[in-house]
Motif scaffolding. Structure first.
Motif, short mmCIF file in Angstrom:
data_model
loop_
_atom_site.label_atom_id
_atom_site.label_comp_id
_atom_site.label_asym_id
_atom_site.label_seq_id
_atom_site.Cartn_x
_atom_site.Cartn_y
_atom_site.Cartn_z
N TYR A 43 0.84 -1.19 0.00
CA TYR A 43 0.00 0.00 0.00
C TYR A 43 0.88 1.24 0.00
O TYR A 43 2.06 1.21 0.36
CB TYR A 43 -0.93 0.02 1.23
CG TYR A 43 -0.21 0.04 2.56
CD1 TYR A 43 0.11 1.24 3.19
CD2 TYR A 43 0.16 -1.15 3.17
CE1 TYR A 43 0.78 1.25 4.41
CE2 TYR A 43 0.83 -1.15 4.39
CZ TYR A 43 1.13 0.05 5.00
OH TYR A 43 1.80 0.06 6.19
N VAL A 44 0.29 2.34 -0.42
CA VAL A 44 0.99 3.62 -0.50
C VAL A 44 0.98 4.29 0.87
O VAL A 44 -0.02 4.23 1.60
CB VAL A 44 0.34 4.53 -1.55
CG1 VAL A 44 1.01 5.90 -1.57
CG2 VAL A 44 0.42 3.88 -2.92
N TYR A 45 2.12 4.92 1.19
CA TYR A 45 2.27 5.56 2.51
C TYR A 45 3.01 6.88 2.34
O TYR A 45 3.86 7.02 1.46
CB TYR A 45 3.05 4.64 3.45
CG TYR A 45 3.50 5.32 4.73
CD1 TYR A 45 2.64 5.47 5.81
CD2 TYR A 45 4.80 5.83 4.84
CE1 TYR A 45 3.06 6.10 6.96
CE2 TYR A 45 5.22 6.45 6.00
CZ TYR A 45 4.35 6.59 7.06
OH TYR A 45 4.76 7.22 8.20
N ALA A 46 2.66 7.84 3.20
CA ALA A 46 3.38 9.11 3.29
C ALA A 46 3.31 9.59 4.73
O ALA A 46 2.37 9.26 5.46
CB ALA A 46 2.79 10.16 2.34
N ASP A 47 4.29 10.36 5.13
CA ASP A 47 4.30 10.91 6.49
C ASP A 47 3.20 11.96 6.62
O ASP A 47 2.91 12.70 5.66
CB ASP A 47 5.66 11.52 6.82
CG ASP A 47 6.76 10.47 6.86
OD1 ASP A 47 6.47 9.34 7.27
OD2 ASP A 47 7.91 10.79 6.49
N THR A 48 2.63 12.06 7.80
CA THR A 48 1.57 13.04 8.06
C THR A 48 1.82 13.72 9.40
O THR A 48 2.53 13.18 10.25
CB THR A 48 0.18 12.38 8.09
OG1 THR A 48 0.14 11.42 9.16
CG2 THR A 48 -0.13 11.69 6.77
N ILE A 49 1.25 14.89 9.55
CA ILE A 49 1.27 15.58 10.84
C ILE A 49 -0.14 16.07 11.15
O ILE A 49 -0.95 16.29 10.24
CB ILE A 49 2.25 16.77 10.85
CG1 ILE A 49 1.81 17.85 9.85
CG2 ILE A 49 3.68 16.33 10.59
CD1 ILE A 49 2.57 19.15 9.99
N ASP A 50 -0.42 16.23 12.42
CA ASP A 50 -1.67 16.85 12.85
C ASP A 50 -1.45 18.36 12.92
O ASP A 50 -0.51 18.83 13.57
CB ASP A 50 -2.10 16.33 14.22
CG ASP A 50 -2.55 14.88 14.16
OD1 ASP A 50 -3.06 14.48 13.11
OD2 ASP A 50 -2.38 14.16 15.17
N VAL A 51 -2.30 19.11 12.23
CA VAL A 51 -2.23 20.57 12.28
C VAL A 51 -3.00 21.03 13.50
O VAL A 51 -4.23 20.86 13.58
CB VAL A 51 -2.80 21.20 11.00
CG1 VAL A 51 -2.80 22.72 11.09
CG2 VAL A 51 -1.99 20.74 9.79
N LEU A 69 -3.88 21.15 -2.19
CA LEU A 69 -2.42 21.19 -2.13
C LEU A 69 -1.97 22.55 -1.61
O LEU A 69 -2.50 23.59 -2.03
CB LEU A 69 -1.82 20.96 -3.52
CG LEU A 69 -1.68 19.50 -3.99
CD1 LEU A 69 -1.24 19.46 -5.46
CD2 LEU A 69 -0.68 18.75 -3.13
N VAL A 70 -1.01 22.55 -0.70
CA VAL A 70 -0.48 23.80 -0.14
C VAL A 70 1.04 23.78 -0.27
O VAL A 70 1.66 22.72 -0.34
CB VAL A 70 -0.89 23.99 1.33
CG1 VAL A 70 -2.40 24.15 1.44
CG2 VAL A 70 -0.40 22.84 2.19
N LYS A 71 1.62 24.97 -0.29
CA LYS A 71 3.06 25.12 -0.34
C LYS A 71 3.60 25.48 1.04
O LYS A 71 2.86 25.99 1.89
CB LYS A 71 3.44 26.21 -1.35
CG LYS A 71 3.05 25.90 -2.78
CD LYS A 71 3.82 24.71 -3.31
CE LYS A 71 3.51 24.43 -4.77
NZ LYS A 71 4.25 23.27 -5.30
N GLY A 217 2.42 20.06 1.04
CA GLY A 217 1.58 18.94 1.43
C GLY A 217 0.16 19.08 0.93
O GLY A 217 -0.18 20.01 0.20
N ARG A 218 -0.66 18.15 1.37
CA ARG A 218 -2.08 18.13 0.99
C ARG A 218 -2.93 18.05 2.24
O ARG A 218 -2.68 17.23 3.13
CB ARG A 218 -2.38 16.96 0.06
CG ARG A 218 -3.79 16.99 -0.52
CD ARG A 218 -4.04 15.83 -1.46
NE ARG A 218 -3.25 15.92 -2.68
CZ ARG A 218 -3.63 16.59 -3.77
NH1 ARG A 218 -4.78 17.26 -3.76
NH2 ARG A 218 -2.88 16.58 -4.85
N THR A 238 -5.41 17.11 9.13
CA THR A 238 -4.15 16.41 8.87
C THR A 238 -3.49 17.00 7.63
O THR A 238 -4.18 17.39 6.68
CB THR A 238 -4.41 14.90 8.66
OG1 THR A 238 -5.00 14.36 9.85
CG2 THR A 238 -3.11 14.16 8.39
N LEU A 239 -2.16 17.05 7.68
CA LEU A 239 -1.41 17.52 6.52
C LEU A 239 -0.49 16.40 6.06
O LEU A 239 0.35 15.90 6.82
CB LEU A 239 -0.59 18.77 6.86
CG LEU A 239 0.12 19.44 5.68
CD1 LEU A 239 -0.91 19.97 4.68
CD2 LEU A 239 1.02 20.57 6.16
#
Length: 350
Positions: A43-51, A69-71, A217-218, A238-239
Protein backbone atom coordinates in the motif's frame (compact mmCIF):
# COMPACT_ATOMS: atom_id res chain seq x y z
CA UNK A 1 4.52 -52.39 -38.20
CA UNK A 2 6.84 -49.55 -39.06
CA UNK A 3 4.17 -47.19 -40.33
CA UNK A 4 1.85 -47.43 -37.22
CA UNK A 5 4.87 -46.91 -34.96
CA UNK A 6 5.89 -43.75 -36.79
CA UNK A 7 2.33 -42.43 -36.62
CA UNK A 8 2.22 -43.15 -32.88
CA UNK A 9 5.40 -41.23 -32.31
CA UNK A 10 4.16 -38.28 -34.35
CA UNK A 11 0.93 -38.19 -32.33
CA UNK A 12 2.81 -38.02 -29.03
CA UNK A 13 5.15 -35.23 -30.18
CA UNK A 14 2.72 -32.30 -29.58
CA UNK A 15 2.00 -33.53 -26.06
CA UNK A 16 5.71 -33.74 -25.32
CA UNK A 17 6.23 -30.24 -26.67
CA UNK A 18 3.40 -28.92 -24.50
CA UNK A 19 4.83 -30.61 -21.39
CA UNK A 20 8.30 -29.28 -22.22
CA UNK A 21 6.95 -25.78 -22.75
CA UNK A 22 5.03 -25.97 -19.48
CA UNK A 23 8.17 -27.03 -17.63
CA UNK A 24 10.10 -24.19 -19.20
CA UNK A 25 7.41 -21.68 -18.23
CA UNK A 26 7.26 -23.11 -14.72
CA UNK A 27 11.03 -22.93 -14.42
CA UNK A 28 11.01 -19.35 -15.66
CA UNK A 29 8.30 -18.38 -13.18
CA UNK A 30 10.16 -20.03 -10.31
CA UNK A 31 13.37 -18.32 -11.41
CA UNK A 32 11.55 -14.99 -11.53
CA UNK A 33 10.12 -15.57 -8.07
CA UNK A 34 13.56 -16.35 -6.71
CA UNK A 35 15.44 -13.53 -8.43
CA UNK A 36 12.75 -10.80 -8.44
CA UNK A 37 10.45 -11.13 -5.41
CA UNK A 38 6.99 -9.73 -6.03
CA UNK A 39 4.00 -8.99 -3.82
CA UNK A 40 0.62 -7.36 -4.19
CA UNK A 41 0.29 -7.08 -0.40
CA UNK A 42 1.42 -3.45 -0.49
CA UNK A 43 0.00 0.00 0.00
CA UNK A 44 0.99 3.62 -0.50
CA UNK A 45 2.27 5.56 2.51
CA UNK A 46 3.38 9.11 3.29
CA UNK A 47 4.30 10.91 6.49
CA UNK A 48 1.57 13.04 8.06
CA UNK A 49 1.27 15.58 10.84
CA UNK A 50 -1.67 16.85 12.85
CA UNK A 51 -2.23 20.57 12.28
CA UNK A 52 -2.89 21.97 15.74
CA UNK A 53 -2.97 25.54 17.05
CA UNK A 54 -0.76 26.27 20.05
CA UNK A 55 -3.14 28.90 21.49
CA UNK A 56 -6.85 28.97 22.22
CA UNK A 57 -9.18 31.14 20.22
CA UNK A 58 -11.83 31.43 17.55
CA UNK A 59 -10.86 30.68 13.96
CA UNK A 60 -11.20 33.92 11.97
CA UNK A 61 -9.52 32.74 8.77
CA UNK A 62 -9.29 29.30 7.14
CA UNK A 63 -7.95 29.85 3.61
CA UNK A 64 -7.65 26.14 2.77
CA UNK A 65 -10.18 23.48 1.81
CA UNK A 66 -10.21 19.74 2.20
CA UNK A 67 -7.80 17.82 -0.11
CA UNK A 68 -6.10 21.05 -1.24
CA UNK A 69 -2.42 21.19 -2.13
CA UNK A 70 -0.48 23.80 -0.14
CA UNK A 71 3.06 25.12 -0.34
CA UNK A 72 5.51 25.55 2.50
CA UNK A 73 4.75 28.78 4.35
CA UNK A 74 1.12 29.04 3.21
CA UNK A 75 -1.35 30.19 5.86
CA UNK A 76 -3.48 27.31 7.12
CA UNK A 77 -5.32 28.77 10.14
CA UNK A 78 -5.57 32.19 11.76
CA UNK A 79 -6.82 32.43 15.34
CA UNK A 80 -8.39 35.70 16.54
CA UNK A 81 -5.24 37.71 17.43
CA UNK A 82 -6.92 40.53 19.36
CA UNK A 83 -6.65 39.09 22.90
CA UNK A 84 -2.98 38.26 22.34
CA UNK A 85 -2.27 41.68 20.77
CA UNK A 86 -3.89 43.34 23.78
CA UNK A 87 -1.79 41.24 26.16
CA UNK A 88 1.34 42.25 24.25
CA UNK A 89 0.39 45.95 24.32
CA UNK A 90 -0.32 45.72 28.04
CA UNK A 91 3.05 44.13 28.77
CA UNK A 92 4.84 46.76 26.69
CA UNK A 93 3.01 49.56 28.50
CA UNK A 94 3.95 47.98 31.83
CA UNK A 95 7.59 48.01 30.74
CA UNK A 96 7.41 51.73 29.81
CA UNK A 97 5.88 52.55 33.20
CA UNK A 98 8.48 50.50 35.01
CA UNK A 99 11.33 52.19 33.13
CA UNK A 100 10.02 55.60 34.21
CA UNK A 101 9.72 54.36 37.78
CA UNK A 102 13.29 53.09 37.69
CA UNK A 103 14.46 56.47 36.37
CA UNK A 104 12.68 58.41 39.13
CA UNK A 105 13.86 55.97 41.80
CA UNK A 106 17.42 56.28 40.53
CA UNK A 107 17.21 60.05 40.94
CA UNK A 108 16.02 59.60 44.52
CA UNK A 109 18.83 57.15 45.18
CA UNK A 110 21.36 59.64 43.82
CA UNK A 111 19.97 62.33 46.14
CA UNK A 112 20.26 59.94 49.09
CA UNK A 113 23.86 59.22 48.19
CA UNK A 114 24.62 62.96 48.08
CA UNK A 115 23.03 63.40 51.53
CA UNK A 116 25.10 60.51 52.85
CA UNK A 117 28.26 62.07 51.47
CA UNK A 118 27.32 65.41 53.03
CA UNK A 119 26.77 63.69 56.37
CA UNK A 120 30.23 62.12 56.16
CA UNK A 121 31.71 65.57 55.50
CA UNK A 122 29.82 66.94 58.53
CA UNK A 123 31.34 64.16 60.65
CA UNK A 124 34.82 65.16 59.53
CA UNK A 125 34.10 68.82 60.30
CA UNK A 126 32.74 67.94 63.74
CA UNK A 127 35.74 65.72 64.42
CA UNK A 128 38.13 68.59 63.52
CA UNK A 129 36.24 70.98 65.79
CA UNK A 130 36.27 68.46 68.64
CA UNK A 131 40.02 67.93 68.22
CA UNK A 132 40.65 71.67 68.24
CA UNK A 133 38.51 72.18 71.35
CA UNK A 134 40.28 69.33 73.15
CA UNK A 135 43.72 70.76 72.29
CA UNK A 136 42.64 74.23 73.45
CA UNK A 137 41.41 72.87 76.76
CA UNK A 138 44.69 71.04 77.35
CA UNK A 139 46.76 74.22 76.68
CA UNK A 140 44.58 76.38 78.93
CA UNK A 141 44.75 73.85 81.77
CA UNK A 142 48.57 74.06 81.66
CA UNK A 143 48.48 77.87 81.63
CA UNK A 144 45.98 77.91 84.53
CA UNK A 145 48.49 76.12 86.78
CA UNK A 146 50.98 78.96 86.11
CA UNK A 147 48.37 81.66 86.58
CA UNK A 148 48.46 82.95 82.99
CA UNK A 149 44.70 82.41 82.37
CA UNK A 150 41.60 82.66 84.44
CA UNK A 151 39.44 79.84 85.71
CA UNK A 152 36.56 81.23 83.67
CA UNK A 153 38.53 80.84 80.43
CA UNK A 154 39.30 77.24 81.29
CA UNK A 155 35.62 76.57 82.06
CA UNK A 156 34.63 78.03 78.71
CA UNK A 157 37.19 75.83 76.94
CA UNK A 158 35.92 72.76 78.80
CA UNK A 159 32.35 73.60 77.79
CA UNK A 160 33.40 74.04 74.18
CA UNK A 161 35.20 70.68 74.25
CA UNK A 162 32.08 68.89 75.50
CA UNK A 163 29.89 70.68 73.00
CA UNK A 164 32.06 69.70 70.03
CA UNK A 165 32.22 66.08 71.26
CA UNK A 166 28.42 66.00 71.38
CA UNK A 167 28.21 67.52 67.88
CA UNK A 168 30.63 64.84 66.64
CA UNK A 169 28.40 62.05 68.01
CA UNK A 170 25.34 63.70 66.46
CA UNK A 171 27.09 63.99 63.08
CA UNK A 172 28.08 60.33 63.23
CA UNK A 173 24.50 59.26 63.92
CA UNK A 174 23.21 61.40 61.05
CA UNK A 175 25.82 59.90 58.74
CA UNK A 176 24.77 56.39 59.73
CA UNK A 177 21.12 57.23 59.16
CA UNK A 178 21.88 58.78 55.78
CA UNK A 179 23.88 55.72 54.73
CA UNK A 180 21.10 53.39 55.87
CA UNK A 181 18.56 55.46 53.94
CA UNK A 182 20.30 54.93 50.61
CA UNK A 183 18.03 52.56 48.68
CA UNK A 184 18.52 50.95 45.27
CA UNK A 185 16.76 49.96 42.05
CA UNK A 186 17.71 46.27 42.10
CA UNK A 187 14.15 45.13 42.85
CA UNK A 188 12.74 47.26 40.04
CA UNK A 189 15.39 46.02 37.62
CA UNK A 190 14.39 42.44 38.52
CA UNK A 191 10.77 43.34 37.81
CA UNK A 192 11.83 44.74 34.44
CA UNK A 193 13.43 41.40 33.52
CA UNK A 194 10.17 39.69 34.44
CA UNK A 195 8.12 42.09 32.31
CA UNK A 196 10.51 41.62 29.37
CA UNK A 197 9.97 37.86 29.67
CA UNK A 198 6.20 38.44 29.66
CA UNK A 199 6.60 40.50 26.49
CA UNK A 200 8.50 37.67 24.82
CA UNK A 201 5.76 35.20 25.78
CA UNK A 202 3.07 37.56 24.50
CA UNK A 203 4.92 38.02 21.20
CA UNK A 204 5.24 34.25 20.83
CA UNK A 205 1.55 33.73 21.60
CA UNK A 206 0.63 36.35 19.01
CA UNK A 207 2.86 34.59 16.48
CA UNK A 208 1.15 31.29 17.27
CA UNK A 209 -2.22 32.70 16.17
CA UNK A 210 -1.05 31.98 12.63
CA UNK A 211 -0.46 28.35 11.66
CA UNK A 212 1.51 27.94 8.45
CA UNK A 213 2.44 24.89 6.40
CA UNK A 214 5.86 23.53 7.45
CA UNK A 215 6.27 21.77 4.08
CA UNK A 216 4.55 21.16 0.75
CA UNK A 217 1.58 18.94 1.43
CA UNK A 218 -2.08 18.13 0.99
CA UNK A 219 -4.86 18.94 3.43
CA UNK A 220 -6.83 15.94 4.64
CA UNK A 221 -9.72 15.32 7.05
CA UNK A 222 -10.73 18.98 7.32
CA UNK A 223 -13.99 19.06 9.28
CA UNK A 224 -14.35 22.64 10.49
CA UNK A 225 -14.76 26.21 9.24
CA UNK A 226 -14.44 29.86 10.25
CA UNK A 227 -16.09 30.65 13.57
CA UNK A 228 -15.17 27.40 15.29
CA UNK A 229 -13.42 27.78 18.64
CA UNK A 230 -10.07 26.03 18.46
CA UNK A 231 -8.47 24.56 21.56
CA UNK A 232 -4.72 24.55 21.94
CA UNK A 233 -3.01 21.29 20.96
CA UNK A 234 -6.26 19.82 19.60
CA UNK A 235 -5.93 18.69 15.94
CA UNK A 236 -7.88 20.64 13.35
CA UNK A 237 -6.95 18.53 10.31
CA UNK A 238 -4.15 16.41 8.87
CA UNK A 239 -1.41 17.52 6.52
CA UNK A 240 0.11 14.89 4.22
CA UNK A 241 3.79 15.34 3.37
CA UNK A 242 3.69 15.09 -0.45
CA UNK A 243 7.44 15.62 -0.81
CA UNK A 244 8.15 11.95 -0.19
CA UNK A 245 5.97 8.97 -1.08
CA UNK A 246 6.57 5.37 -0.09
CA UNK A 247 5.16 1.94 -0.80
CA UNK A 248 5.09 -0.40 2.17
CA UNK A 249 5.23 -3.94 0.77
CA UNK A 250 4.87 -7.06 2.92
CA UNK A 251 7.29 -9.71 1.64
CA UNK A 252 7.69 -13.26 2.86
CA UNK A 253 10.70 -13.79 5.06
CA UNK A 254 12.00 -16.27 2.49
CA UNK A 255 12.16 -13.45 -0.08
CA UNK A 256 14.29 -11.10 2.01
CA UNK A 257 17.65 -12.62 1.13
CA UNK A 258 19.75 -10.09 -0.71
CA UNK A 259 17.27 -7.27 0.01
CA UNK A 260 18.86 -4.21 1.60
CA UNK A 261 18.57 -0.44 1.61
CA UNK A 262 19.09 0.88 -1.92
CA UNK A 263 17.78 -2.22 -3.71
CA UNK A 264 15.97 -1.28 -6.93
CA UNK A 265 12.20 -1.76 -7.15
CA UNK A 266 9.45 -1.45 -9.73
CA UNK A 267 6.06 -0.30 -8.50
CA UNK A 268 2.60 0.21 -9.89
CA UNK A 269 -0.76 1.10 -8.43
CA UNK A 270 -3.98 -0.80 -8.95
CA UNK A 271 -5.72 2.48 -9.76
CA UNK A 272 -3.67 2.69 -12.98
CA UNK A 273 -1.71 -0.47 -13.77
CA UNK A 274 -0.46 0.99 -17.02
CA UNK A 275 2.01 3.25 -15.25
CA UNK A 276 5.22 1.96 -13.71
CA UNK A 277 7.24 3.78 -11.09
CA UNK A 278 10.81 3.23 -10.03
CA UNK A 279 11.88 3.15 -6.43
CA UNK A 280 14.46 1.90 -4.01
CA UNK A 281 14.28 0.12 -0.69
CA UNK A 282 14.42 2.63 2.13
CA UNK A 283 14.48 0.15 5.03
CA UNK A 284 13.36 -3.30 6.17
CA UNK A 285 11.28 -3.97 9.24
CA UNK A 286 12.96 -5.91 12.02
CA UNK A 287 9.89 -6.85 14.01
CA UNK A 288 6.26 -7.86 13.63
CA UNK A 289 3.73 -9.17 16.12
CA UNK A 290 3.55 -12.98 15.76
CA UNK A 291 0.13 -14.56 15.33
CA UNK A 292 0.95 -17.67 17.33
CA UNK A 293 3.53 -18.69 19.91
CA UNK A 294 6.41 -16.48 20.90
CA UNK A 295 4.65 -15.20 24.00
CA UNK A 296 7.02 -14.62 26.91
CA UNK A 297 5.63 -15.72 30.29
CA UNK A 298 7.79 -15.26 33.39
CA UNK A 299 10.91 -14.94 31.28
CA UNK A 300 10.36 -18.15 29.27
CA UNK A 301 9.01 -18.39 25.72
CA UNK A 302 5.67 -20.15 25.36
CA UNK A 303 5.36 -22.35 22.27
CA UNK A 304 2.13 -24.14 21.43
CA UNK A 305 2.35 -27.94 21.35
CA UNK A 306 0.26 -28.33 18.22
CA UNK A 307 1.83 -27.22 14.96
CA UNK A 308 0.63 -27.02 11.40
CA UNK A 309 2.25 -29.33 8.90
CA UNK A 310 2.01 -26.55 6.34
CA UNK A 311 4.06 -23.68 7.67
CA UNK A 312 3.11 -20.22 6.38
CA UNK A 313 6.04 -17.85 6.05
CA UNK A 314 5.91 -14.69 8.12
CA UNK A 315 5.70 -11.45 6.16
CA UNK A 316 7.81 -8.39 7.00
CA UNK A 317 7.16 -4.84 5.78
CA UNK A 318 9.68 -3.39 3.33
CA UNK A 319 9.55 0.41 3.00
CA UNK A 320 10.24 1.51 -0.58
CA UNK A 321 10.90 5.12 -1.54
CA UNK A 322 9.18 6.16 -4.78
CA UNK A 323 11.05 8.16 -7.40
CA UNK A 324 9.06 10.74 -9.39
CA UNK A 325 5.61 9.85 -8.00
CA UNK A 326 2.50 11.03 -9.82
CA UNK A 327 0.75 13.48 -7.44
CA UNK A 328 -2.63 12.68 -8.98
CA UNK A 329 -2.33 8.92 -8.36
CA UNK A 330 -0.56 8.55 -5.06
CA UNK A 331 -2.88 8.46 -2.08
CA UNK A 332 -2.21 7.09 1.39
CA UNK A 333 -3.55 3.54 1.61
CA UNK A 334 -3.83 2.97 -2.14
CA UNK A 335 -3.20 -0.65 -3.21
CA UNK A 336 0.13 -1.25 -4.89
CA UNK A 337 2.31 -4.01 -6.33
CA UNK A 338 6.04 -4.11 -5.68
CA UNK A 339 8.73 -6.06 -7.54
CA UNK A 340 12.24 -6.08 -6.09
CA UNK A 341 15.47 -6.74 -7.96
CA UNK A 342 18.05 -7.96 -5.44
CA UNK A 343 21.62 -7.08 -6.28
CA UNK A 344 20.57 -4.15 -8.45
CA UNK A 345 20.96 -0.67 -7.03
CA UNK A 346 18.34 1.89 -7.93
CA UNK A 347 19.23 4.74 -10.28
CA UNK A 348 18.63 8.10 -8.69
CA UNK A 349 16.45 10.37 -10.73
CA UNK A 350 17.81 13.73 -11.82
Amino acid sequence: MTEPTAKSRRSRLPALLIVLASLLVLGFVLWQMETTPRTDDAYVYADTIDVVPEVNGRIVELPVRDNQLVKQGDLLIRIDPRPYQDALDQARARLVTLNHQIELTQRSVNSQKYEAASAVAAVERARAQATQANDTLQRLEKLLARGFVSVEAVDQARTAQRSTAAELNTARLQAQRAAAGVSGVDALVAQRAEVEAQISIAELSLEFTEVRAPFDGRVASLRTTVGQFASAYKPIFTLIDTRHWYVVANFRETDLQGIKAGTSATLYLLSDTGKRFQGQVDSLSYGVLPDDGGTVIEGLPHVQRSINWVRVSQRFPVKISVQDPDPDLFRIGASAVAVLRPGEAAKTSR
